[in-house]
Enzyme design. Structure first.
Site, mmCIF file in Angstrom:
data_model
loop_
_atom_site.group_PDB
_atom_site.id
_atom_site.type_symbol
_atom_site.label_atom_id
_atom_site.label_comp_id
_atom_site.label_asym_id
_atom_site.label_seq_id
_atom_site.Cartn_x
_atom_site.Cartn_y
_atom_site.Cartn_z
ATOM 1 N N ARG A 121 0.811 -1.224 0.000
ATOM 2 C CA ARG A 121 0.000 0.000 0.000
ATOM 3 C C ARG A 121 0.845 1.277 0.000
ATOM 4 N NH1 ARG A 121 -3.338 -3.173 3.662
ATOM 5 N NH2 ARG A 121 -5.254 -3.789 2.602
ATOM 6 N N LYS A 143 2.740 11.127 -11.484
ATOM 7 C CA LYS A 143 1.921 10.213 -12.274
ATOM 8 C C LYS A 143 2.697 8.923 -12.481
ATOM 9 C CE LYS A 143 -1.161 13.003 -15.163
ATOM 10 N NZ LYS A 143 -1.504 13.316 -16.567
ATOM 11 N N GLU A 185 9.013 17.320 -25.222
ATOM 12 C CA GLU A 185 8.377 17.742 -23.977
ATOM 13 C C GLU A 185 8.882 19.118 -23.540
ATOM 14 O OE1 GLU A 185 5.900 16.445 -22.457
ATOM 15 O OE2 GLU A 185 5.810 14.306 -22.922
ATOM 16 N N LYS A 227 6.397 22.765 -14.746
ATOM 17 C CA LYS A 227 5.575 21.630 -14.326
ATOM 18 C C LYS A 227 5.258 21.700 -12.840
ATOM 19 C CE LYS A 227 4.740 16.765 -14.903
ATOM 20 N NZ LYS A 227 5.115 15.499 -15.583
ATOM 21 N N GLU A 237 -5.032 16.348 -11.374
ATOM 22 C CA GLU A 237 -5.562 16.628 -12.705
ATOM 23 C C GLU A 237 -7.086 16.767 -12.720
ATOM 24 O OE1 GLU A 237 -5.239 14.459 -16.932
ATOM 25 O OE2 GLU A 237 -3.297 14.807 -15.984
ATOM 26 N N ARG A 241 -4.080 21.012 -14.535
ATOM 27 C CA ARG A 241 -2.979 20.104 -14.857
ATOM 28 C C ARG A 241 -3.163 19.434 -16.216
ATOM 29 N NH1 ARG A 241 0.306 15.737 -11.096
ATOM 30 N NH2 ARG A 241 1.472 14.808 -12.817
ATOM 31 N N ASN A 245 -1.124 17.769 -20.942
ATOM 32 C CA ASN A 245 -1.427 16.740 -21.927
ATOM 33 C C ASN A 245 -1.448 17.283 -23.358
ATOM 34 O OD1 ASN A 245 -1.807 14.535 -20.105
ATOM 35 N ND2 ASN A 245 -3.785 15.410 -19.538
ATOM 36 N N HIS A 248 -0.825 14.986 -26.298
ATOM 37 C CA HIS A 248 -0.889 13.600 -25.853
ATOM 38 C C HIS A 248 -2.136 12.854 -26.324
ATOM 39 C CE1 HIS A 248 2.410 15.019 -23.469
ATOM 40 N NE2 HIS A 248 2.569 13.856 -22.873
ATOM 41 N N HIS A 252 -0.854 9.591 -27.794
ATOM 42 C CA HIS A 252 -1.111 8.295 -27.167
ATOM 43 C C HIS A 252 -1.789 7.335 -28.133
ATOM 44 C CE1 HIS A 252 -0.859 9.664 -22.666
ATOM 45 N NE2 HIS A 252 0.313 9.582 -23.260
ATOM 46 N N HIS A 265 8.001 8.018 -27.133
ATOM 47 C CA HIS A 265 6.911 8.832 -26.601
ATOM 48 C C HIS A 265 7.012 10.280 -27.078
ATOM 49 C CE1 HIS A 265 3.891 10.399 -23.926
ATOM 50 N NE2 HIS A 265 4.762 11.196 -23.360
#
Length: 361
Positions: A121, A143, A185, A227, A237, A241, A245, A248, A252, A265
């Site tokens: 956990r 993330k 990026e 960032k 997000e 935030r 993206n 993306h 993606h 990426h």
């Protein structure tokens, strides 16, 4: 040494940016209240290049290192890989105070972070990014995720690291394609939040491509500052935030449709940024000159700006419908309205997206 502070109350941490930090990993980890057994997650190439100094530093600081190698590539950022790491951690007796250290690029950081977030956990997590893309983006913000065959980062969590160590010296081992992928990026940050930074990139791109240390350190620090501000405002997000993206949504989809193996990426994000700029012009939200400026910089950085011809608009749309940002079936895009400013546009008409995908250079 440059330091960027991520202010998230009890989850706050520093990003340290300086040459030679890799050899001081043990020293920095010893300053934290963590257990003395470390799961060091990396891939074979990174371990060959950088594992020696990292492991020696940890051992010298009194840590017992449990090395864990996962093959490189998005296809290995999976639940199957996570299970292997759980088995290793449990078998070697790592308890809740023992940290997971990610030594590698975005795939390694995302996978190791997901394991850290879910093993027992949650255990301490340390990021030691070794690619430009990871130093400016994926190692910062918390993330963590693994991929699903139908979509990227579908299974994940928000889980902040205790520390990020970004050593620009390790970037010297990267090939030109990997540097270009990271620059995607970096360029993103200028487009979404800082027109002055984008102008600096236009003036200093060759210095970055030539791996000049001062230029790299500046680009990493500014990117991390941008960032940090966004993450502090919206950690999970729920609103702002989402501007991170930019590029993306289509990016993606390209990655998923090509099995996460054909494109890096950053390359896919570059295609997505160029596509988002075209869509913004098409919808009357961005001037053509601004879109051309972004596209020109991407091309100068050695990045692709067109979705692969083999991917049809219908395939792309079907994949984008499974994007994490889709709510109630509505397509969401981050679109620039000017250099340094973007908007989050929800419920974008599919016919507009189809027109954008059909448009080429």
């Amino acid at each position: 040494m440059q330091k960027v502070y991520i202010n998230l109350a009890e989850r706050s941490y520093y990003i340290h940016i300086a040459p030679g930090l890799l050899a001081r990993l043990g020293e920095h980890l010893a300053a934290l209240d963590v257990g003395r057994r470390v799961l060091l997650v990396t891939n074979p190439t990174v371990r060959r290049l950088h594992g020696g100094p990292a492991e020696a530093s940890l051992t010298a600081a009194g840590f017992a290192v449990v090395p864990a190698e996962i093959p490189d590539g998005e296809e290995y950022k999976s639940l199957a890989s996570a299970e292997k790491l759980y088995d290793l951690a449990y078998g070697r007796g790592l308890d809740r105070r023992c940290p997971v250290v990610a030594l590698g690029g975005g795939v390694t950081g995302d996978l190791a972070g997901f394991v850290a977030a879910t093993y027992l956990r949650g255990v301490p997590f340390i990021q030691v990014p070794t690619t430009l893309l990871a130093q400016v983006d994926s190692s910062v913000g918390g993330k963590v995720a693994v991929n699903h065959p139908r979509g990227k980062n579908i299974i994940g969590a928000f889980y902040q690291p205790r520390l990020v160590l970004a050593d620009p010296d390790v970037l010297k081992t990267l090939d030109a394609r990997e540097i270009s992928a990271g620059l995607a990026e970096v360029i993103k940050y200028g487009v979404i939040a800082d027109a002055g930074f984008l102008a600096w990139l236009e003036e200093n791109l060759e210095r970055l491509l030539n791996l000049e240390p001062a230029a790299l350190a500046h680009a990493v620090a500014v990117s991390c500052h941008i960032k940090a501000q966004v993450v502090q405002d919206d950690e999970t997000e729920q609103g702002r935030r989402a501007i991170l993206n930019f590029g993306h949504t289509a990016g993606h989809a390209v990655e998923a449709l090509t099995g996460y193996t054909a494109w890096r990426h950053g390359e896919a994000v570059a295609m997505g940024m160029a596509a988002a700029c075209r869509l913004a012009v098409q919808l009357g939200r961005l001037e053509e000159a601004a879109a051309a400026r972004v596209k020109k910089l991407l091309v100068r950085a050695g990045l692709p700006v067109d979705v692969p011809a083999g991917l049809s608009p219908a395939e792309m749309l079907a994949s984008m419908r499974h994007d994490k940002k889709v709510i109630a079936g509505r397509l969401t895009f981050v679109l620039p309205t000017a250099i340094g400013r973007v908007e989050i546009l929800r419920d974008v008409p599919e016919e507009a997206v189809r027109g954008m995908l059909e448009q080429r250079r």
